[in-house]
Design a protein around this motif. Structure first.
Motif, mmCIF file in Angstrom:
data_model
loop_
_atom_site.group_PDB
_atom_site.id
_atom_site.type_symbol
_atom_site.label_atom_id
_atom_site.label_comp_id
_atom_site.label_asym_id
_atom_site.label_seq_id
_atom_site.Cartn_x
_atom_site.Cartn_y
_atom_site.Cartn_z
ATOM 1 N N LEU A 1 0.830 -1.210 0.000
ATOM 2 C CA LEU A 1 0.000 0.000 0.000
ATOM 3 C C LEU A 1 0.861 1.256 0.000
ATOM 4 C CD1 LEU A 1 -2.856 -0.917 2.520
ATOM 5 C CD2 LEU A 1 -3.120 -0.406 0.089
ATOM 6 N N GLY A 2 1.956 1.226 0.764
ATOM 7 C CA GLY A 2 2.837 2.384 0.834
ATOM 8 C C GLY A 2 3.454 2.718 -0.517
ATOM 9 N N VAL A 3 3.902 1.692 -1.243
ATOM 10 C CA VAL A 3 4.503 1.912 -2.564
ATOM 11 C C VAL A 3 3.459 2.453 -3.539
ATOM 12 C CG1 VAL A 3 5.525 0.749 -4.560
ATOM 13 C CG2 VAL A 3 6.313 0.193 -2.254
ATOM 14 N N THR A 4 2.257 1.893 -3.510
ATOM 15 C CA THR A 4 1.200 2.338 -4.422
ATOM 16 C C THR A 4 0.818 3.790 -4.153
ATOM 17 O OG1 THR A 4 0.346 0.076 -4.423
ATOM 18 C CG2 THR A 4 -1.069 1.766 -5.345
ATOM 19 N N ILE A 5 0.639 4.138 -2.883
ATOM 20 C CA ILE A 5 0.264 5.509 -2.530
ATOM 21 C C ILE A 5 1.404 6.477 -2.854
ATOM 22 C CG2 ILE A 5 -0.306 7.031 -0.595
ATOM 23 C CD1 ILE A 5 -1.784 4.652 0.663
ATOM 24 N N SER A 6 2.636 6.038 -2.669
ATOM 25 C CA SER A 6 3.785 6.887 -3.014
ATOM 26 C C SER A 6 3.799 7.197 -4.512
ATOM 27 C CB SER A 6 5.088 6.199 -2.608
ATOM 28 O OG SER A 6 5.147 5.987 -1.215
ATOM 29 N N CYS A 7 3.543 6.181 -5.335
ATOM 30 C CA CYS A 7 3.463 6.401 -6.787
ATOM 31 C C CYS A 7 2.339 7.373 -7.117
ATOM 32 C CB CYS A 7 3.242 5.077 -7.511
ATOM 33 S SG CYS A 7 4.644 3.934 -7.463
ATOM 34 N N LEU A 8 1.198 7.233 -6.435
ATOM 35 C CA LEU A 8 0.063 8.121 -6.666
ATOM 36 C C LEU A 8 0.435 9.564 -6.354
ATOM 37 C CD1 LEU A 8 -2.962 8.552 -7.282
ATOM 38 C CD2 LEU A 8 -3.423 8.037 -4.869
ATOM 39 N N GLY B 1 1.856 15.013 -8.263
ATOM 40 C CA GLY B 1 2.778 16.139 -8.282
ATOM 41 C C GLY B 1 3.235 16.490 -9.693
ATOM 42 N N ILE B 2 3.509 15.471 -10.517
ATOM 43 C CA ILE B 2 3.956 15.722 -11.893
ATOM 44 C C ILE B 2 2.833 16.347 -12.715
ATOM 45 C CG2 ILE B 2 4.742 14.621 -14.020
ATOM 46 C CD1 ILE B 2 6.139 12.536 -12.297
ATOM 47 N N VAL B 3 1.602 15.837 -12.551
ATOM 48 C CA VAL B 3 0.464 16.399 -13.287
ATOM 49 C C VAL B 3 0.226 17.846 -12.867
ATOM 50 C CG1 VAL B 3 -2.027 16.233 -13.628
ATOM 51 C CG2 VAL B 3 -0.640 14.172 -13.716
ATOM 52 N N ALA B 4 0.341 18.129 -11.582
ATOM 53 C CA ALA B 4 0.179 19.510 -11.106
ATOM 54 C C ALA B 4 1.232 20.415 -11.736
ATOM 55 C CB ALA B 4 0.276 19.540 -9.576
ATOM 56 N N TRP B 5 2.464 19.924 -11.844
ATOM 57 C CA TRP B 5 3.532 20.713 -12.473
ATOM 58 C C TRP B 5 3.241 20.944 -13.958
ATOM 59 C CZ3 TRP B 5 6.820 19.153 -16.451
ATOM 60 C CH2 TRP B 5 7.864 20.038 -16.751
ATOM 61 N N ILE B 6 2.695 19.938 -14.631
ATOM 62 C CA ILE B 6 2.377 20.073 -16.062
ATOM 63 C C ILE B 6 1.390 21.211 -16.283
ATOM 64 C CG2 ILE B 6 1.117 18.955 -17.957
ATOM 65 C CD1 ILE B 6 2.451 16.329 -17.137
ATOM 66 N N PHE B 7 0.321 21.249 -15.473
ATOM 67 C CA PHE B 7 -0.679 22.299 -15.664
ATOM 68 C C PHE B 7 -0.176 23.659 -15.172
ATOM 69 C CE2 PHE B 7 -3.678 18.721 -16.043
ATOM 70 C CZ PHE B 7 -4.387 19.143 -17.159
ATOM 71 N N LYS B 8 0.691 23.644 -14.180
ATOM 72 C CA LYS B 8 1.228 24.907 -13.679
ATOM 73 C C LYS B 8 2.137 25.567 -14.698
ATOM 74 C CE LYS B 8 3.788 26.916 -9.810
ATOM 75 N NZ LYS B 8 4.465 26.669 -8.509
ATOM 76 N N THR B 9 2.928 24.757 -15.386
ATOM 77 C CA THR B 9 3.883 25.302 -16.370
ATOM 78 C C THR B 9 3.320 25.303 -17.796
ATOM 79 O OG1 THR B 9 4.883 23.106 -16.702
ATOM 80 C CG2 THR B 9 5.800 24.493 -14.964
ATOM 81 N N GLY B 10 2.246 24.549 -18.029
ATOM 82 C CA GLY B 10 1.699 24.446 -19.378
ATOM 83 C C GLY B 10 2.523 23.581 -20.297
ATOM 84 N N TYR B 11 3.303 22.686 -19.719
ATOM 85 C CA TYR B 11 4.217 21.828 -20.493
ATOM 86 C C TYR B 11 3.461 21.066 -21.573
ATOM 87 C CZ TYR B 11 7.347 17.865 -21.448
ATOM 88 O OH TYR B 11 8.131 16.914 -22.054
#
Length: 253
Positions: free
Chosen positions: A227-234, A239-249
């Motif tokens: 569960l810890g590994v799965t939640i960590s991946c989530l 975080g990466i998706v948030a960065w994509i929309f923040k920067t407009g990548y």
């Protein structure tokens, strides 16, 4: 929260599944059935029990996870890549729809389709081998958690890819081999100590072990660690998706 926008994106993506029923549902089920016939019959006749389970029942969680990962990634990646390819993504970005609502619509639809397919494969597996599920609630929760996690990963791939070849690169050349090497068809405890240590660096091992625990309350790795590994991946993918929309990548250019 714009529920109408989420529902519009979600229903549009789900409608694509029914338009391509043979490719989206029938083809993965047939492929999984062939795995049962080949592995369950051929290898299962030589390896009757693994960790107290018949070999046919042992590989069911691995086959479900294989389909869940590949379908979650491919559905989400194609869902966001195609609007980018046709240019309709700019209409969506200029509409009064927040980034969170866009993600919920696309990722939610991809995860729904993957979980549905996983449950269909589970029902199909029951035709070949007797299956015992000790923790059905946890199984469904783990399926949903995994589907949403890797649908987010697929969303990231769909934004990153600039052609159809790149769109298929990660699922075919990275995810599928990791799944085969992640204990889907064997127990990592059967490996020599060195290779077992190497296998523990494969995140798919924790996904397969977590799902396998819901069947017989037995896992190759501690369930809390899974569960810890799965939640960590989530968390990482969010975080990466948030960065994509923040920067407009690759969304605004």
């Amino acid at each position: 929260m714009n529920i109408y926008a989420i529902r519009a994106i979600y229903c549009f993506e789900m409608a694509r599944t029914w338009r391509t029923l043979m490719q989206s549902v029938v083809s993965p089920v047939i492929s999984t059935s062939l795995y049962f016939i080949v592995f369950g019959t051929t290898i299962g006749s030589r390896i009757q029990y693994v960790n107290g389970m018949s070999y046919g029942a042992f590989i069911v969680p691995g086959l479900i996870m294989l389909s869940l990962l590949t379908q979650s990634i491919s559905n989400a990646s194609f869902g966001i890549y195609f609007p980018r390819f046709t240019g309709t993504i700019y209409e969506l970005l200029s509409a009064p729809v927040s980034y969170v609502e866009i993600i919920i619509g696309y990722v939610g639809a991809a995860a729904t389709k993957s979980v549905m397919l996983g449950l269909i494969i589970l029902a199909t597996a029951h035709l070949f081998v007797p299956i015992q599920i000790n923790h059905p609630g946890f199984m469904l929760l783990f399926l949903l958690l995994t589907a949403f996690t890797f649908a987010l990963f697929g969303f990231i791939i769909g934004v990153w890819a600039d052609n159809f070849e790149k769109l298929q690169f990660v699922p075919l050349l990275i995810i599928t081999p990791l799944t085969f090497l992640g204990g889907s068809f064997y127990s990592v405890n059967m490996l020599p100590p060195f290779w077992r240590t190497v296998a523990l660096f494969n995140p798919v091992v924790y996904l397969v072990s977590g799902l396998r625990w819901s069947f017989r309350a037995e896992a190759q790795v501690n369930i809390i660690t899974c569960l810890g590994v799965t939640i960590s991946c989530l968390v990482i993918f969010i975080g990466i998706v948030a960065w994509i929309f923040k920067t407009g990548y690759r969304l605004k250019s």
